[in-house]
Design an enzyme around this catalytic site. Sequence first.
Site, PDB file in Angstrom:
ATOM      1  N   GLU A   2      46.719  45.350  34.100  1.00 40.68           N
ATOM      2  CA  GLU A   2      47.566  44.312  33.600  1.00 40.68           C
ATOM      3  C   GLU A   2      48.765  45.224  31.208  1.00 40.68           C
ATOM      4  O   GLU A   2      49.118  44.748  31.337  1.00 40.68           O
ATOM      5  CB  GLU A   2      46.327  43.052  32.615  1.00 40.68           C
ATOM      6  CG  GLU A   2      45.998  41.765  33.714  1.00 40.68           C
ATOM      7  CD  GLU A   2      45.181  43.238  34.767  1.00 40.68           C
ATOM      8  OE1 GLU A   2      44.433  44.319  34.390  1.00 40.68           O
ATOM      9  OE2 GLU A   2      44.697  42.237  35.305  1.00 40.68           O
ATOM     10  N   HIS A  47      37.816  31.752  34.234  1.00 42.89           N
ATOM     11  CA  HIS A  47      38.858  31.469  35.303  1.00 42.89           C
ATOM     12  C   HIS A  47      39.983  30.331  34.495  1.00 42.89           C
ATOM     13  O   HIS A  47      40.881  29.213  35.115  1.00 42.89           O
ATOM     14  CB  HIS A  47      38.881  31.077  36.808  1.00 42.89           C
ATOM     15  CG  HIS A  47      39.331  31.849  37.501  1.00 42.89           C
ATOM     16  ND1 HIS A  47      38.820  33.650  36.916  1.00 42.89           N
ATOM     17  CD2 HIS A  47      39.658  32.714  38.566  1.00 42.89           C
ATOM     18  CE1 HIS A  47      38.854  34.956  37.822  1.00 42.89           C
ATOM     19  NE2 HIS A  47      39.727  33.346  38.806  1.00 42.89           N
TER      20      HIS A  47
END
Lengths: 332, 351
Positions: free
Chosen positions: B60, B129
């Site tokens: 990322e 999440h």
Amino acid sequence: MDTETNFIKKNPKTALELLRRMKKIRFTEEQIAEKYPEGRMRCPTHLCIGQEAVSAAVGLLLRRNDFALGTHRSHGAYLSKGGDLKKMLAEIYGKAAGCSKGRGGSMHLTDRSVSFMGSTSLVGGTIPVAVGLALSIKLRKTRQVSCVFFGDAAVEEGVFYESVNFAVLKKLPVLFICENNFYSVYSPLAVRQPKGREIYKMVRGFGCPSVRGDGNNAIEAYQKAGSAIERVRKGKGPVFFEFKTYRWREHCGPYYDNDIGYRAEEEFISWKKRDPVLLLQQKLLKESALTDSGVESMDKNILKEIKEAFEFAENSPFPSENEIGKNIYCGG
Amino acid sequence: MRLMTYAKAINEAYIEAMRRDKNVIAYGLGIDDPKGVFGTTLGLKDKFGKDRVFDTPTSENAMTGVGIGASLNGIRPVMCHQRVDFFLLAMDQLVNNAAKWHYMFGGGLSVPITIRLIIGRGWGQGPTHSQSLQAWFAHIPGLKVVMPATAADAKGLLLSAIFDENPVIYLEHRWLHNLEGDVPAGDYRVPIGKAKCLKKGGDISIVSFSYMTIEALRAVELLEKAGISCELIDLRTIKPIDWKTIFCSVRKTGRLLVLDTGVMTCGIAGEIIASVCTECFGSLKHSPVRIASPDIPTPTSYAMTRNFYSGAGDIARKILEIFGKNTETEVCGIKRPPHHDVPGEWFKGPF
């Protein structure tokens, strides 16, 4: 690769230019060190005195439109890439005429006219940016090279692995230049990386061709980097370099710091004996590519340019305080 | 009417942008996989080729830096991450480089990148999440942050983000992907920094964004029947925020409820209330109120999440309280869905 003697015989002008670039970096930084205590350069300033050879060599090899990026310690890379000296000093003095208009200081240099795309202060921070520029080169099908300078600590950052991996995966035109000076601030390699590791060998394990070189030998650096750059330019993927070298002065600031206890005076002296600037100068004199009066006039010209640049930086105006809110966003 | 889902509207924005400008590229983990990031990126690789649309290593931070570097040379990268949470690994490149490059180098270079981040909710998405971290991004000078609630805005804001010269964080809520709306054809752009009044009203201003706007729409309808006229402002852009629209509304109604998809402390709702108190104090008839998630990591268990998120019923109840009305009799009109952890029958997880 030619011996230094042969290289000088074949390329006397290049060898002289290497010396000139190193001296420009050295003399500029010595002047910064001398004036820093005046308190007018009010920003963290990291000198690369002792490490000039690699940036001089690579800077000379890169074309004007090849991209280069650097670290907190980037005066050498910026100047050797062709960055404007007056604008760099004005930036360190926080002036409006600075290369970053006074917003960045010594750690954030840029000169778009020579494709020096930026130096930043977070360790490893410009490595993926250089890889991204390389991606843009590939997408636009131009024959440029993207080069990034960093130190031995940057290879401890996760982003380094991520970036090399992607560059190898996509065969991107990147030149990774690691100047290993053995210290991250005051922390020696021994507390940061396992004993016996060679950084350049580790990088080979990622599938990236790598080369090691003497970071205090400008001619060696020039020749090794030169053949790698041609390889990179042909689209054969990235190349990684490890050059061992040594910073003479403290991590940040103008002084020597061998007395504070994190490294030994003897270590410094042994590296100082291998002063990259003096080594090349002696070699050039020995090979009669340079005379004593040639040294004198080279020094005189460089010092004159530096003197004028300091005068410019010191006398040019500060940015207006009400400019502070400008350029937060591009276009408004 | 061009009815389509929010996910499809995003897909249309990509296609429009990539057709218009060959410098637009799209990448992200799984961008060309069979699911196509919840349908939003389906077909792009076939249309525009593997050089412009590509799957990436799970890196990322570096991939954000790669986007920054490419953008410095005229490329317009659109990155996507299937959850906001993964993107936290890239905060260094986002905050220290993307947000700063234009300013710290004196305005010479800019970083026109768009980063799509999806906020999860329900079906046990749990602590890592389902974070809604718009306040983190909005806190950083130099970034723009958008959170469209409708399909039309999803398209219009994505197109504006892609062609903006600055780094834009585009936050989309997972529970919006299947919602349908009327979406204009072609190069439809919604200006960044402009809120939209979804309903005019005189009694109270509701400032909302992203999925909470959908809940607010249901609450507003019910409150209308209870005789309370709400003005609903869908913020659309979190940074830079459209203060003018907010202040004008509050000066008219004298009351304010702010809805936030993130947690309460140091959130966007708190920021809005602070500024309204500073700028419109004299107009206030009631202390401003906010609804946000509790300052608790989101648990996973079906049982524990029953009352974690607020919905239309909570919004209606809060507003009825402000007006001193009986809450329980009035909000019984709002039916709770059979399962609290899904937006509708279409959502069967797993994420």
